[in-house]
Enzyme design. Structure first.
Site, PDB file in Angstrom:
ATOM      1  N   SER A 140       0.862  -1.174   0.000  1.00 48.08           N
ATOM      2  CA  SER A 140       0.000   0.000   0.000  1.00 48.08           C
ATOM      3  C   SER A 140       0.904   1.231   0.000  1.00 48.08           C
ATOM      4  CB  SER A 140      -0.890   0.010   1.249  1.00 48.08           C
ATOM      5  OG  SER A 140      -1.479   1.290   1.453  1.00 48.08           O
ATOM      6  N   THR A 141       0.365   2.357  -0.426  1.00 48.69           N
ATOM      7  CA  THR A 141       1.093   3.615  -0.235  1.00 48.69           C
ATOM      8  C   THR A 141       1.455   3.799   1.237  1.00 48.69           C
ATOM      9  OG1 THR A 141      -0.046   4.693  -2.083  1.00 48.69           O
ATOM     10  CG2 THR A 141       0.922   6.128  -0.421  1.00 48.69           C
ATOM     11  N   THR A 187      29.862  39.344  27.883  1.00 50.28           N
ATOM     12  CA  THR A 187      28.524  38.882  28.255  1.00 50.28           C
ATOM     13  C   THR A 187      27.574  40.055  28.067  1.00 50.28           C
ATOM     14  OG1 THR A 187      28.898  39.454  30.586  1.00 50.28           O
ATOM     15  CG2 THR A 187      29.382  37.182  29.918  1.00 50.28           C
ATOM     16  N   SER A 318      29.218  45.615  -1.846  1.00 46.60           N
ATOM     17  CA  SER A 318      28.299  46.720  -2.077  1.00 46.60           C
ATOM     18  C   SER A 318      28.422  47.244  -3.495  1.00 46.60           C
ATOM     19  CB  SER A 318      28.584  47.862  -1.089  1.00 46.60           C
ATOM     20  OG  SER A 318      27.800  49.001  -1.401  1.00 46.60           O
ATOM     21  N   SER A 319      27.307  47.717  -4.021  1.00 44.59           N
ATOM     22  CA  SER A 319      27.305  48.346  -5.338  1.00 44.59           C
ATOM     23  C   SER A 319      27.571  49.839  -5.248  1.00 44.59           C
ATOM     24  CB  SER A 319      25.957  48.104  -6.024  1.00 44.59           C
ATOM     25  OG  SER A 319      24.912  48.700  -5.258  1.00 44.59           O
ATOM     26  N   LYS A 324      33.955  47.590   0.552  1.00 39.48           N
ATOM     27  CA  LYS A 324      33.165  46.872   1.551  1.00 39.48           C
ATOM     28  C   LYS A 324      33.087  45.391   1.183  1.00 39.48           C
ATOM     29  CE  LYS A 324      28.844  47.358   4.147  1.00 39.48           C
ATOM     30  NZ  LYS A 324      28.203  46.057   4.019  1.00 39.48           N
TER      31      LYS A 324
END
Length: 464
Positions: A140-141, A187, A318-319, A324
């Site tokens: 069966s499935t 921390t 970055s464009s 960067k």
């Protein structure tokens, strides 16, 4: 002109391409479920081939096919699917109604038609080899689909375990490499006490060591299958001999320690094991997200941030901002981790939404679980090869921060006490001096004593 053949089912008939290995049930599924635009996972298809091969071998051994050539052709077709040679013919959408019936029928039709070709017959000649009466015999499935899913998941989890191990080892290598480098421990994102860069890397390695072990133990959860249970776990339509023997074949073929569920009804209607495994994957994703974000922080700047480590530079960031370079690998890993966490919620809800004797949402569970393993597998590999292995330490920046941070004063307390440390802080603020300069100016410590208190051995010592 495309040649066609006609197939029939209880709803009527359809014309299909004459050479298509899939049949009318698959054609209806293609029409009904244009949802994900993704076909069934390739590993699930291969695992389904392994399940069908075990079933065919068992049926052959028990003599259910008098025509030996037919039985051999069915076995050969299933073997080809188990090797990934028939993947292109499994065309149903990954998300589908029917608890996976469309996937099972697509598999059954492809195997029947491939067997027919091996017998020098045309596809669609189901009087000789039937998708239902032969390929799906005693199945069966509802037992083959979850069994195939577990086999596929185990195979992918073994690969994931190796990738997590490689990531663990990459951090362990950095632990050794950075052991001498003292830095500020923080921390709540505030300067706290001194530690070493190596200790941080070692802690990350330990987290992935736990993940590797947890993933390894997943196989214990997944190896129990319901094959032989047929529709609802009662074994309806399958002889006892088949039920008792089919899993032995599958175990031998896969080299996986599969075991038949002691309660096949439970194995058919309950899917909580997938929730448990998904939770373990989510734990790994949680570590990936946390640690990738830590590396982004530690490499931030590089001039106006923490700047303690340098990540491999892979592409312009970055464009509009020249020079960067972004931490693109930790960012990508973090996104994969977030997606796995989302999949965990999907699997949890889908599992808990099953009704009575079957979970109708198994295709969604399968898609999400196997996708999560894939995401983690690729993310760990990417993290190891393109990020962690190439990390370098900015030792000068770490040292400058140690000399200037109030965290360094804490390292002096065992030698001179709290009150004298307070005095050093006052001197540093009043005269705008570094902590080292203020310590020497106070007269409480000379340079040799100061340096001795902030060695890697001193800051890593357990107690004082």
């Amino acid at each position: 002109m495309v040649q066609l053949r006609t197939e029939n089912d209880l709803l009527g008939q359809k014309q299909l391409p004459a050479d298509a290995l899939w049949g009318i049930h698959t054609a209806r599924a293609i029409e009904n479920f244009p949802i994900m635009k993704q076909t069934v996972h390739q590993e699930l298809v291969k695992a389904y081939g392994e399940v069908k091969l075990a079933c065919a071998q068992t049926n052959n051994a028990l003599g259910f096919w008098k025509n030996k050539e037919k039985g051999a052709a069915i076995e050969q077709a299933a073997f080809e699917m188990s090797q990934g040679l028939l993947n292109e013919h499994i065309v149903v959408d990954s998300l589908q109604g029917g608890a996976g019936t469309s996937t099972n029928m697509n598999v059954n039709e492809v195997l029947a038609n491939r067997a027919l070709l091996l017998l020098n017959q045309q596809p669609g000649n189901y009087n000789l080899v039937s998708p239902l009466n032969d390929i799906n015999l005693h199945q069966s499935t509802n037992d083959t689909y979850p069994t195939a899913l577990k086999v596929a998941a185990i195979r992918l989890l073994r690969l994931l375990e190796q990738n997590v191990l490689a990531l663990q080892e990459a951090f362990q290598q950095k632990e050794k490499e950075f052991a001498p480098i003292v830095k500020i421990g923080r921390t709540q994102l505030q300067d706290a006490v001194l530690t070493t860069l190596g200790r941080e890397m070692g802690a990350y390695a330990e987290a992935f060591n736990r993940d590797r072990w947890r993933i390894y133990k997943c196989e214990e959860r997944l190896r129990v299958v319901n094959l032989g249970g047929t529709a609802i776990g009662t074994g309806l339509g399958a002889p006892k001999q088949f039920i008792f023997r089919v899993l032995d074949k599958l175990r031998d073929n896969t080299n996986i320690g599969l075991a038949r569920s002691e309660n096949l009804v439970d194995g058919t209607l309950n899917t909580d094991v997938f929730v448990e495994v998904s939770g373990i994957l989510k734990a790994c994703a949680s570590n990936l997200l946390k640690i990738s974000n830590d590396l982004r922080l530690m490499s931030s700047g590089p001039h106006a941030g923490f700047g303690e480590i340098n990540l491999p530079e892979l592409q312009a960031g970055s464009s509009i901002m020249p020079g960067k370079v972004n931490p693109v690998i930790p960012e990508a890993v973090a996104q994969a981790a977030i997606k796995v966490m989302g999949n965990d919620q999907i699997i949890t809800q889908a599992s808990s939404s099953g009704n009575l004797e079957l979970n109708q949402f198994l295709p969604l569970i399968a898609h999400s679980l196997l996708e999560s393993v894939d995401l983690l597998k690729e993310a760990c590999n990417l993290f190891t090869e393109k990020c962690v292995s190439g990390i370098t330490a900015n030792e000068k920046k770490c040292r400058a921060q140690v000399n200037n941070s109030t965290a360094t004063v804490t390292a002096l307390m065992p030698a001179i006490g709290y009150n004298k440390c307070d005095e050093i802080l006052k001197i540093a603020r009043q005269h705008e001096l570094s902590i080292k300069e203020a310590s020497l100016k106070s007269g409480f410590l000379n340079e040799e004593e100061f340096e001795q208190l902030i060695t890697p051995e001193a800051v890593c010592r357990l107690g004082h």
